[in-house]
Design a protein around this motif. Structure first.
Motif, PDB file in Angstrom:
ATOM      1  N   LYS A 186       0.838  -1.203   0.000  1.00  0.00           N
ATOM      2  CA  LYS A 186       0.000   0.000   0.000  1.00  0.00           C
ATOM      3  C   LYS A 186       0.868   1.247   0.000  1.00  0.00           C
ATOM      4  O   LYS A 186       1.951   1.262   0.606  1.00  0.00           O
ATOM      5  N   LEU A 187       0.351   2.277  -0.623  1.00  0.00           N
ATOM      6  CA  LEU A 187       0.980   3.601  -0.616  1.00  0.00           C
ATOM      7  C   LEU A 187      -0.133   4.607  -0.358  1.00  0.00           C
ATOM      8  O   LEU A 187      -1.076   4.705  -1.157  1.00  0.00           O
ATOM      9  N   GLY A 222      -6.785   3.158  -5.857  1.00  0.00           N
ATOM     10  CA  GLY A 222      -6.239   2.793  -7.167  1.00  0.00           C
ATOM     11  C   GLY A 222      -5.452   1.509  -7.002  1.00  0.00           C
ATOM     12  O   GLY A 222      -4.608   1.419  -6.114  1.00  0.00           O
ATOM     13  N   GLN A 223      -5.756   0.524  -7.817  1.00  0.00           N
ATOM     14  CA  GLN A 223      -5.066  -0.765  -7.678  1.00  0.00           C
ATOM     15  C   GLN A 223      -4.295  -1.072  -8.958  1.00  0.00           C
ATOM     16  O   GLN A 223      -4.868  -1.056 -10.048  1.00  0.00           O
ATOM     17  N   ILE A 237      -5.468   5.907  -1.618  1.00  0.00           N
ATOM     18  CA  ILE A 237      -4.480   4.828  -1.454  1.00  0.00           C
ATOM     19  C   ILE A 237      -4.217   4.226  -2.832  1.00  0.00           C
ATOM     20  O   ILE A 237      -5.133   4.106  -3.650  1.00  0.00           O
ATOM     21  N   VAL A 238      -2.952   3.867  -3.069  1.00  0.00           N
ATOM     22  CA  VAL A 238      -2.608   3.026  -4.219  1.00  0.00           C
ATOM     23  C   VAL A 238      -2.182   1.674  -3.651  1.00  0.00           C
ATOM     24  O   VAL A 238      -1.431   1.628  -2.668  1.00  0.00           O
ATOM     25  N   GLN A 239      -2.682   0.600  -4.233  1.00  0.00           N
ATOM     26  CA  GLN A 239      -2.382  -0.724  -3.688  1.00  0.00           C
ATOM     27  C   GLN A 239      -2.068  -1.700  -4.807  1.00  0.00           C
ATOM     28  O   GLN A 239      -2.437  -1.483  -5.964  1.00  0.00           O
ATOM     29  N   THR A 291       4.483  -0.045   1.172  1.00  0.00           N
ATOM     30  CA  THR A 291       4.764  -0.835   2.368  1.00  0.00           C
ATOM     31  C   THR A 291       4.019  -2.165   2.261  1.00  0.00           C
ATOM     32  O   THR A 291       2.829  -2.183   1.926  1.00  0.00           O
ATOM     33  N   ALA A 292       4.713  -3.248   2.576  1.00  0.00           N
ATOM     34  CA  ALA A 292       4.097  -4.594   2.520  1.00  0.00           C
ATOM     35  C   ALA A 292       3.330  -4.822   3.815  1.00  0.00           C
ATOM     36  O   ALA A 292       3.737  -5.591   4.676  1.00  0.00           O
ATOM     37  N   SER A 293       2.193  -4.146   3.938  1.00  0.00           N
ATOM     38  CA  SER A 293       1.428  -4.128   5.191  1.00  0.00           C
ATOM     39  C   SER A 293       0.355  -5.208   5.232  1.00  0.00           C
ATOM     40  O   SER A 293      -0.216  -5.467   6.286  1.00  0.00           O
TER      41      SER A 293
END
Lengths: 155, 155
Positions: A148-149, B84-85, B119-121, B141-143
């Motif tokens: 995620k960003l 946004g993915q 968010i962009v994912q 981030t790899a959350s």
């Protein structure tokens, strides 16, 4: 009373927002004040306007007691495969532990199959360890990193 | 020749399919035979028909040398936030290491911001360790755990 699954209608939005807020991660980021914020109503309208979105509720006696959203995604990869993506899964506090969550996910998986999807996917916070076990029991595999960003200017 | 970014057109589909196939994971699941399979053309039409999908290519001299897809997702959570993915990110073999991938992701992030996403994912296979580093350098981030369920009857 029996529980059924149906697309959400606008009258469900306050109950859905309450469920989104009644959550360790969600509590800090939702606005449950009434009348419900126009931000939620605009988002609901955008979801309803997109035939590739399905906002689903579990209904008991005309009350939404659980919810999730499915996004149907056409892609070129895997020879033009559609994907069904599940997000925003919540079960009302008093209904937890009653199998409603797993029934609802199974309903969503069937809906993805009916729409021709080859994969069902979701991303869940690494902090939700119980959720990982829940989805693994339903057949999901944690094969991917969900990254995620945050776009702070828009958030 | 300079590189520009633009929405994919139908003439780009064979090049995009070649890029999807020219990949450790993609090699086993694509069909690069010509004329291109109608499965890909149907998927391309479905992507184009959905205003919440953007299939993007990097173009050098009218040749698609990289691609990705953005899915814009309206949601109720985070007070009605859009997401946004990004998926299906590929760079043609000969163009790797030339910063085209990172330029293209930055272009996609800007497009998500322009469309009002908070968010962009993305989800990337746990086996793609280089990709995790690539996205972390770009601010991701790899959350989350990315979980998948194959629907074998449709795949």
């Amino acid at each position: 009373m029996p529980v059924g699954f149906r697309p959400a209608c606008i009258n469900d939005v306050p109950a859905i927002v309450s469920m989104l807020a009644d959550d360790l991660l969600g509590a800090r980021r939702e606005d449950t004040s009434l009348p419900i914020s126009s931000r939620y109503l605009n988002a609901f309208a955008a979801i309803k306007a997109d035939s590739n979105q399905l906002l689903l509720v579990a209904d008991r006696a005309n009350v939404a007691i659980a919810c999730l959203q499915i996004t149907f995604i056409p892609t070129l990869s895997h020879q033009g495969m559609w994907r069904g993506q599940i997000s925003g899964v919540r079960v009302a506090q008093l209904e937890r532990g009653n199998w409603i969550g797993s029934q609802m996910i199974r309903f969503a998986i069937d809906e993805c199959r009916r729409r021709g999807c080859g994969i069902v996917q979701l991303a869940t916070s690494k902090s939700r360890v119980d959720a990982h076990r829940f989805y693994e029991k339903l057949g999901f595999t944690a094969s991917h990193e969900g990254m995620k960003l945050a776009l702070t200017s828009a958030a």
